[in-house]
Structures are given as C-alpha cells and as structure tokens.
Design an enzyme around this catalytic site. Structure first.
Site, mmCIF file in Angstrom:
data_model
loop_
_atom_site.group_PDB
_atom_site.id
_atom_site.type_symbol
_atom_site.label_atom_id
_atom_site.label_comp_id
_atom_site.label_asym_id
_atom_site.label_seq_id
_atom_site.Cartn_x
_atom_site.Cartn_y
_atom_site.Cartn_z
ATOM 1 N N ASP A 153 0.869 -1.172 0.000
ATOM 2 C CA ASP A 153 0.000 0.000 0.000
ATOM 3 C C ASP A 153 0.912 1.230 0.000
ATOM 4 O O ASP A 153 1.589 1.508 0.995
ATOM 5 C CB ASP A 153 -0.876 -0.049 1.264
ATOM 6 C CG ASP A 153 -1.877 1.086 1.323
ATOM 7 O OD1 ASP A 153 -1.649 2.121 0.665
ATOM 8 O OD2 ASP A 153 -2.885 0.941 2.048
ATOM 9 N N HIS A 154 0.907 1.938 -1.108
ATOM 10 C CA HIS A 154 1.870 3.034 -1.267
ATOM 11 C C HIS A 154 1.545 4.220 -0.362
ATOM 12 O O HIS A 154 2.356 5.132 -0.192
ATOM 13 C CB HIS A 154 1.915 3.473 -2.733
ATOM 14 C CG HIS A 154 3.260 3.976 -3.162
ATOM 15 N ND1 HIS A 154 4.221 4.423 -2.278
ATOM 16 C CD2 HIS A 154 3.835 4.101 -4.390
ATOM 17 C CE1 HIS A 154 5.297 4.812 -2.930
ATOM 18 N NE2 HIS A 154 5.088 4.615 -4.214
ATOM 19 N N ARG A 155 0.359 4.210 0.257
ATOM 20 C CA ARG A 155 0.063 5.281 1.215
ATOM 21 C C ARG A 155 0.896 5.090 2.480
ATOM 22 O O ARG A 155 1.149 6.029 3.222
ATOM 23 C CB ARG A 155 -1.424 5.257 1.603
ATOM 24 C CG ARG A 155 -2.354 5.579 0.462
ATOM 25 C CD ARG A 155 -3.787 5.321 0.856
ATOM 26 N NE ARG A 155 -4.029 3.927 1.228
ATOM 27 C CZ ARG A 155 -5.188 3.458 1.659
ATOM 28 N NH1 ARG A 155 -6.226 4.267 1.777
ATOM 29 N NH2 ARG A 155 -5.326 2.182 1.957
#
Ligand code: CAO
Length: 582
Positions: A554-556
């Site tokens: 999850d790039h967040r």
C-alpha cells in the site's frame, strides 16, 4: 487465602455457539457478582452474560469473535476476603449461573425456544396466543408476542415493518430491548400488514398484540400482487414464532467459512464483528448486522435514537456523510470529482454467439470478490518483484522431509516463507500495520494469513503467533488449515486477525503476479514457481534455484524503497536461513 474460580457461560437454553462481540472486563478488573462479562450476539439478538461471583479478574479466557455455549469458560476470578460476592442464586462460581432473567430469557427465546428452559418445557406456544383466524379463505390475524419467558414489559425499540408490507412467516416484526439484551420478535404468520398495534417506546410482554395481518385469501382479494408472500402452512406458522436456534451460525459457518470470514472479519471482510469497540455502541442486532454488511464501525456513528441508540437511519446518514467527503472513493462526481464516472458494464447476449451455461457465483466468491474489488480500487498498489536463491534452502527442506518421513509431516516452502516473513516484519514494522484514518496501527504480534484455493473460492486462514512457532509446527498447522479450508470447515476465528498474507502459487506455476492486498493489511507476498536459472558467479554460470517473490504494498503506507529493502531482506534470509538468527 487465594481462591480462584472459573466463571463459565450459564445455562442459556438453546442459545449456543454464539459469537462474543464484546469482552467487558480485563485482567486486574475488580468485578461484582452479576456484572456483565461479555456480550454475545446471534443474528437476531444480543445479550450480556453476567458474572456468577465477584472478585479480581485473573484471566480472560475468551476474545471477541470466539463462539461460546453453555459451560464455555469466560474468566478466572479470585475472590477477595470475606466479602467475596456470590450471585444471588447461590450458584457456585464454577457454574456461573443465574443470570438475570431479563438477560437470560430472551437469549433462550431467541435461540429457538420460547421454551426458555429448552427440554424442560414442551415447546410452548411460541405461536401467538390466538390461533390464526385465517382459514383457507384468508382473513385477518393479530400477531402477538409469543411466550418469551420472564422477559416481560420490555421496550419496543424498533418497528421493522409498516402498513402495506408483505410479511413472511418468521420475518422480524419488532425489536425489543431490556437493559441487558435485545431481540427481534418474528411473525407467526405470513400476510399483509393491515395495522400496526405497537410503536417505538411501547412496553410489551407475552400476548401483547403487535400487528394485524391480512392473511391468505383476504390478502389476495385485497392485493393480488402480494400473492408472492404466500402465507406459510399452518405448521410452519406455528414454527414461525419460535425464534430459531438454527440461526445461530454454526451450520452455515461450517459450510461457508469464506463467506463468514468475509462478513465477519478481516482480511476479507470490511469491518470485523469485532471492530474495536463495536460492542459498546448501543444498537439492536439488526442494526449491527446492517452496519456489518456495509462495513460501518458503529462506534463512529452518532446515535439519534431513544436512550442514545443507533437507528438504521443513523447508519445510512453516516454512510451518506462519508461518501460526500472529498476523496471518498465512491463519492459522486458532483460531490467533489472523486467518483468513478464509468461506462455501464457491457451487456451482451452471449447466447447469440454460441452455447452458454449460466452458473451462479458461489457465496464465498461473491463476498470475497466484493472485498477484492474494494481493496483493488481503494488501495494504491505497487508490486515489487524480486528473486530469491533458494538452492540451499530447498536442499535442506528435501533433507528434512526425508528425515521426518516417518513422522508424516511435510515441511513446505510455505512454512519457511512464513518464518522468513516474520523476520522481515520485525525488521520493517510498517509492514505489520494497518491504516486507521490518519494513524498507523503497528502490531506487536505476528499472525500470518495464507491464501488457500478451495472448490468454493479463495479463503485466507491465519497462522497465529508465527514468531513463536518453529518451521515444522507451522508446516503442520498450514497443512491442517488448508485441509479445513478445502473441507469448508474453517471457523471464523481461523481466519481472523491476520497481519500480513502470503499467496503462494508456487505449487501451480507462473513467474510473477500482482497479489491484491488483503485490507486492512498493508502488504502481501505473492510467490510463484521456483526454477533453476543460470546465474553468473563472476567466473561462470552456475545453476541456481530461484524463487520469484512479488510484494504488493500500500503506497500510502510504504515507500518503494522500503518495499525493495523488505524484499531484499527476504531474499537474503531465504538464501541463507541462518540470517534469521541475526
Ligand atoms: N515452487 C516450486 N514448487 C513448489 C513451490 C514453489 N514456490 N511451492 C510449492 N511447490 C511444490 C511443492 O514442492 C509440492 O510438490 P511435491 O508435491 O512434489 O512435493 C507441490 O508444489 C505442492 O506444494 P505444497 O503441498 O507444499 O503446497 P503449498 O504449500 O505450495 O500450498 C496452499 C498450500 C494452501 C498455499 C495451496 O494449496 C494453495 O491453495 N495455493 C493457491 C493459493 C492461491 O489461490 N493464491 C491466489 C490468491 S489470489 O487469487
């Protein structure tokens, strides 16, 4: 002198195998006799289980999501001095008996027994007191509150039908609530609602009229369109008023673990039944169910109902507000431009082009599909691909299996991968986390899920506390869980609490793929088929058994560099398992 007793679930009639939705005490708490220990919930009612004795809580033996029945241990308490309290009924702490009638009866009632003491009484007239007036020709019937034991003079907190509704036998008519539990009262007959005889706030007891129904012929004459709501046969109508034990989950749980999982718990479910604090929200079972279906955490929903109770409209309004917020995934374009203004799904008459067969999706597929879709759309996925040299590890695994042949335990690559992943999670804690609004919840435990392919669809059983288990124990456990998954026998607790998942397609094939993150987790490791590759060692090409790893993150939460480091660490551990000790 120390005097520790085990408090158990008392006799609560047929209300068995029900889920704990809230644990109300913790170790160290000083509790009184009759104080509520846990809240349990079936799909139609919830109740609090009181302590049979007071004292100091020494151990809590259940957790949210567990299923309990009569006799299930709940807590250990240590009585304090002479003043140690006992339940008024004088029940020994071992028996944890005598919950207040108000708490106990509705449970047994709900569980299929207006026979609160199932087995002691004959199945009583759960049916409404007056026999249906409806003959074959139809007519009117007043549906009353059936015999619900001592659960009398309880408040109607919800009326679930309105005039003109077609009601089926067994359909819930109203929700009633005492101070410790709530339950839905089902209709004894089918028909059209002619008149409501109660409203929210009314107090009802056995025999209180709830609703006047136009039944059978009468309803047909008045409204032919309602014919679909055909009244149940007389026998069924009797049964209808008996809230059903069968509705407490076990049977369906056994047959549809994935669906249960998806509905009730992470990773394949939006909001666990065990959503933190969900039990503290004041809401009826139907509202809880409604909220669960929509993935709403009830603790976040402002209540507008009487006594601060959450109503169905509160849940709806909460969702509307959430969707209207800028950035909400499903917000309409007009509400901020974040919506997916997509073309409708193409509708094609496939039969025009050749023979076809329509096959309904399995329940697990429908639910897991919806979850996968949400995760794919809501989580900005990136996949980092790498390759591990497992030449030595595979040789070691094969040797171990030869040595352990007689023990009948097959050490799998998956077991080594779980162990290696735990080491990587310890090194990179942000991978062992979940997003909660603006904060990151970092977990100090290591429960690893693995995708299992079953005839009914994908499920994700979880190996708990993998950090505390050896590779052989993990191999044994994954093989047992995979078998349970294939047999459709996973329980919800087998699939709860995962921190990170592994999807291994290595036994099947492929080089790399993009696994979809199992929300609320933040990363997943996809494993493909190992193969020998020639690798240049500086002087020559040497054969190397190479395992493809695909880490979706999850790039967040996770930066690309961190993902590359995680994968590099994992490949180093797999290449030389001694590194796990460092
Ligand atoms: N490379 C090469 N061979 C592999 C391998 C790999 N990475 N992983 C396993 N194998 C081999 C094993 O050596 C074994 O071979 P033998 O039978 O000759 O010993 C065979 O594949 C089966 O392996 P296994 O019994 O060890 O099972 P597993 O640990 O690979 O898998 C499980 C268990 C539950 C993960 C698997 O049955 C499964 O369901 N996989 C599918 C998961 C899935 O669907 N993922 C997609 C999710 S997203 O849609």
């Amino acid at each position: 002198m120390s005097n520790v007793s085990e408090l158990k679930v008392p006799d609560i009639g047929d209300f068995s195998d029900v889920e704990v939705i809230e644990v109300l005490v913790k170790v160290g708490d000083r509790i009184k006799a009759e104080q509520s220990l846990v809240t349990v919930e079936s799909d139609k009612s919830s109740m609090e289980i009181p302590a049979a004795a007071g004292g100091v809580v020494k151990a809590v033996k259940v957790k949210v999501g567990d299923k309990v029945s009569e006799g299930s241990p709940l807590v250990d308490v240590e009585a304090e001095g002479e003043g140690a309290e006992q339940a008024p009924a004088g029940a020994g702490a071992q028996q944890a008996a005598a919950p207040q009638a108000a708490a106990q009866q509705p449970a047994s009632q709900q569980a299929g027994a207006p026979q609160a003491d199932a087995g002691k009484k004959e199945a009583p007239a759960a049916a409404p007191a007056p026999a249906p007036q409806a003959g074959g020709a139809g007519g009117e019937q007043v549906v009353e509150v059936p015999d619900i034991g001592d659960f009398s003079d309880v408040e109607v907190i919800e009326v679930l039908i309105k005039v003109g509704d077609a009601v089926k036998a067994e359909q819930s008519l109203v929700t009633v609530e005492s101070d410790k539990s709530s339950m839905e009262i089902p209709s004894a007959a089918a028909g059209e609602v002619a008149e409501l005889l109660v409203k929210v706030g009314d107090k009802v007891s056995k025999g209180s009229p709830l609703v006047k129904l136009k039944t059978a012929g009468g309803a047909q004459a008045a409204a032919p369109a309602q014919a679909a709501a055909a009244p149940a046969p007389a026998g069924q109508s009797q049964a209808a008023a008996q809230p059903r034990a069968a509705e407490s989950q076990p049977a369906s749980a056994a047959s549809e673990p994935g669906a249960q999982q998806a509905e009730r718990q992470a990773p394949v479910e939006p909001v666990p039944a065990a959503a933190p604090g969900a039990g503290k929200a004041h809401a009826s079972p139907s509202v809880r169910k409604f909220a669960r279906e929509l993935g709403v955490d009830l603790t976040k929903v402002p209540a507008t109902g009487p006594k601060n109770r959450i109503t169905p409209d509160d849940v709806r309004n909460y969702i509307k507000r959430a969707l209207a917020q800028p950035g909400a995934p499903a917000a309409a374009p007009a509400a901020g431009g974040a919506g997916l203004d997509l073309l409708p799904w193409p509708k094609v008459d496939f039969a025009k082009f050749g023979e076809i067969e329509a096959k309904p999706l399995s329940r697990i597929k429908k639910i897991s599909g919806a979850n996968l879709h949400r995760n794919w759309v809501m989580i900005p996925h990136v996949t980092n691909n790498d390759e591990a040299d497992i030449t030595d590890l595979e040789a070691f695994r094969v040797q171990l299996n030869k040595e352990n042949e007689k023990a009948g335990i097959k050490v799998t690559m998956l077991a080594f991968l779980i162990k290696a992943v735990v080491a990587a999670l310890k090194r990179f804690p942000e991978f062992n986390a979940s997003l909660d609004g603006d904060s990151l919840v970092l977990k100090k435990y290591y429960h690893i899920g693995f995708a299992a392919d079953t005839p009914n669809g994908l499920v994700v059983p979880v190996v708990r506390d993998a950090d505390r288990k050896g590779v052989i124990e993990i191999a044994r456990e994954t093989s047992e869980l995979a078998k349970k998954a294939r047999d459709g026998k996973l329980s919800p607790s087998d699939m709860q609490g995962g921190c990170f998942s592994i999807s291994s397609l290595g036994g099947i094939g492929g080089t790399h793929f993009t696994p979809i993150i199992n929300a609320p987790e933040v990363a997943i490791l996809g494993v493909s088929r190992s193969a020998y590759k020639p690798v240049w060692d500086g002087k020559q090409f040497v054969p190397q058994l190479t395992l493809p790893l695909s880490l979706s993150y999850d790039h967040r939460v996770i930066d690309g560099a961190a993902a590359a480091r995680f994968n590099a660490f994992l490949t180093a551990v797999l290449a030389d398992f001694r590194r796990i000790l460092l």
